[in-house]
Write an enzyme that holds these catalytic residues in place. Structure first.
Site, short mmCIF file in Angstrom:
data_model
loop_
_atom_site.label_atom_id
_atom_site.label_comp_id
_atom_site.label_asym_id
_atom_site.label_seq_id
_atom_site.Cartn_x
_atom_site.Cartn_y
_atom_site.Cartn_z
N GLU A 318 15.31 -8.04 60.76
CA GLU A 318 14.08 -7.83 59.35
C GLU A 318 14.97 -8.11 58.21
O GLU A 318 15.66 -7.11 57.73
CB GLU A 318 13.96 -6.20 59.79
CG GLU A 318 13.36 -5.94 61.33
CD GLU A 318 13.59 -3.81 61.13
OE1 GLU A 318 14.65 -3.48 60.96
OE2 GLU A 318 12.63 -3.48 61.69
N PRO A 319 15.00 -9.19 58.05
CA PRO A 319 16.24 -9.58 56.69
C PRO A 319 15.55 -9.04 55.27
O PRO A 319 13.76 -9.32 55.42
CB PRO A 319 15.89 -11.04 56.74
CG PRO A 319 14.71 -11.35 57.63
CD PRO A 319 14.49 -10.65 58.12
N ARG A 321 17.41 -8.21 52.18
CA ARG A 321 17.56 -9.26 50.67
C ARG A 321 17.97 -10.60 51.14
O ARG A 321 17.65 -11.17 49.00
CB ARG A 321 19.42 -8.19 50.79
CG ARG A 321 20.15 -8.72 49.84
CD ARG A 321 21.99 -8.51 50.34
NE ARG A 321 21.82 -6.71 50.80
CZ ARG A 321 21.89 -5.84 49.91
NH1 ARG A 321 22.14 -5.71 49.07
NH2 ARG A 321 22.01 -4.77 50.86
N TYR A 362 26.77 1.43 43.71
CA TYR A 362 28.00 0.62 45.45
C TYR A 362 28.84 -0.21 45.12
O TYR A 362 29.25 -0.74 45.96
CB TYR A 362 27.27 -0.40 46.08
CG TYR A 362 25.71 0.16 47.36
CD1 TYR A 362 25.68 1.13 47.56
CD2 TYR A 362 24.39 -0.53 46.20
CE1 TYR A 362 24.30 1.75 48.05
CE2 TYR A 362 23.05 -0.13 47.03
CZ TYR A 362 23.24 1.00 47.82
OH TYR A 362 21.98 1.20 48.92
N CYS A 389 22.98 5.99 29.00
CA CYS A 389 24.13 6.97 27.86
C CYS A 389 24.96 7.45 29.77
O CYS A 389 24.90 9.16 29.59
CB CYS A 389 23.40 8.40 27.53
SG CYS A 389 22.50 7.50 26.16
#
Ligand code: PLP
Length: 461
Positions: A318-319, A321, A362, A389
């Site tokens: 299940e790639p 990225r 991250y 902000c």
């Protein structure tokens, strides 16, 4: 302090950035492996994708804008298909999903994972064959599960005993026998180069292997006989470069497969090893090719099956990225350049954490380049920040940009195809940027820019 042609503030004072970041010999160079495959600088020095200048893209669509190199995305799908010809490759739609991308991955022969009703609706509305859809999620609602059954999705990855009961009731009501996989928490938590074999059970996904819940889930499904248990599923994390996490995971999940066979006399025909294959965001990252991954995963599964005396199950991966991440860059316009004497130079762009939350969330590292022109100025260590902000509103923590970068320049950040638009927000009421697909020199809008009218349309008070 050493003299610097762009002024003292651009000199070697303040932060030198992380140790891995080298001062580039050519600040205009596009680092190989980081950019979509058709990206190069044109004769005028501006970055071009599939022969189309980013200046033209910015003029037509505005900034910020996510730019998708369609041929690049398709070629990554083909690379995975070629490396896994007898397996199923599920594109993980959470990385980025829109109808045009659904069609691209479907045309390239991939399957598709979704994990919410919204992703399912997008997939179905783009004509994804339902039998090629897998449905994930730790808290699928009754309504979502019902929709998945009515649509005829190919498999549902069950994640809790509550879900098994829900799905069983819905299947009985409809007189159908949905195909399911059991999501197993194998006790491996993989992050980039390391995997940690502790503290992993403490998470919301899946059934624990160590605690026996995964075996009990499989037994329950088999004993009740309403759902069709096709196999086990394991996903160990994201942005993984080290295959040893997959090795441990495959070993543990195949041991469970053997336990199920021994207890119930059933050899499950499928095994899904999840996604999480790493990509290059900076020069630190050295991802494996799909061919390398396929070789390693097959070797692991073959040897574990031999050890457990199991037939090799039909594999799927299940790639997300690794397919869409490198195919996209974000194009921003510089608004201000602020030199903090002795500290660093801040280059503010017209987007930020609303279009790329990964740096804040991250601590992710990215790269950037001055995209609208080439420069003869010296490299200057800069931090690319957004317009929000929050002082943590950082797009690229450390990068060398030419010291003459100035308001009006375009800056491009590669590797933003995954988990950027899909995680985008309206923080500070900043409308989300469009996605533009470029192919053979032609740009086409595939997700339009959000407008202030869109924002106000939701505000019915
Ligand atoms: C179950 C599952 N499969 C696949 C993926 C895709 O991961 P990646 O995009 O890192 O390949 C994820 C990501 O969280 C996931 O949870």
């Amino acid at each position: 302090m050493r003299a610097h042609e762009a002024g003292a503030l651009h000199g070697d004072i303040g932060s030198r950035g992380p140790a891995w970041l080298r001062t580039p010999e050519d600040v205009n160079a596009l680092l190989p492996g980081l950019w979509p495959r058709s990206v190069a600088r044109g004769a005028d020095g501006a970055v071009a994708v599939a022969g189309l200048s980013v200046r033209d893209i910015a003029a037509e669509f505005g900034t910020p804008v996510y730019v998708l190199d369609e041929a690049d995305l398709r070629s990554r799908c083909r690379d995975f298909r070629a490396a896994f010809p007898t397996e199923d490759v599920f594109y993980a739609g959470k990385a980025f999903l829109c109808r045009a991308v659904v069609r691209m991955i479907a045309e390239e022969g991939l399957h598709l994972d979704v994990c919410t009703g919204g992703e399912l609706a997008t997939a179905l509305s783009a004509g994804m064959p339902p039998e090629r859809i897998g449905f994930h999620g730790n808290n699928k609602s009754v309504a979502e599960l019902g929709r998945a059954l009515d649509a005829g999705v190919g498999r549902i990855i069950v994640d809790s005993f509550t879900e098994i009961d829900r799905l069983t009731a819905l299947a009985l009501e409809r007189g159908v026998r949905p195909r399911v996989l059991v999501r197993v928490t194998v006790g491996v938590e993989a992050h980039t180069h390391e995997f940690i074999a502790t503290a992993h059970e403490d998470q919301k996904f899946g059934f624990s292997l160590a605690g026996g819940a995964a075996a009990n889930a499989a037994f329950k499904i088999l004993d009740e006989g309403v759902l069709e248990l096709r196999g086990l599923h394991s996903h160990i994390g994201s942005q993984i470069f080290d295959a040893s996490g997959f090795e441990v995971s495959a070993r543990r999940v195949l041991a469970l497969q053997a336990q199920i066979r021994d207890a119930r006399g059933v050899e499950l025909p499928e095994l899904d090893l999840g996604g999480g294959f790493g990509i290059a965001y900076t020069t630190q990252d050295d991802p494996a090719t799909p061919q390398d991954l396929a070789k390693r995963l097959r070797k692991i599964v073959d040897s574990e099956c031999a050890a457990e005396n199991l037939a090799v199950p039909h594999l799927s991966i299940e790639p997300g990225r690794a397919i869409v991440g490198p195919a996209v860059f974000t194009l921003y316009e510089v608004g201000t350049v602020k030199d903090l004497e002795g500290i660093r130079t801040y280059v503010s762009v017209d987007g930020g954490m609303s279009d790329n939350i990964r740096t804040a969330l991250y601590d992710a590292s990215y790269s950037a380049t001055l995209a609208s022109r080439a420069s003869t100025a010296q490299p200057m260590l800069a931090r690319v920040v957004g317009k929000h902000c929050e002082s943590g509103d950082i797009v690229v923590k450390d990068e060398f940009l030419p010291a003459d970068v100035q308001p009006g320049d375009l800056v491009a950040v590669p590797g933003t195809g995954a988990y950027c638009r899909s995680m985008a927000s309206n923080y500070n009421h900043v409308p989300r940027p469009p996605v533009v697909a470029v192919r053979d020199g032609q740009a086409r809008l595939i997700v339009r820019r959000e407008t202030e009218e869109d924002l106000l349309a939701l505000d019915v008070g």
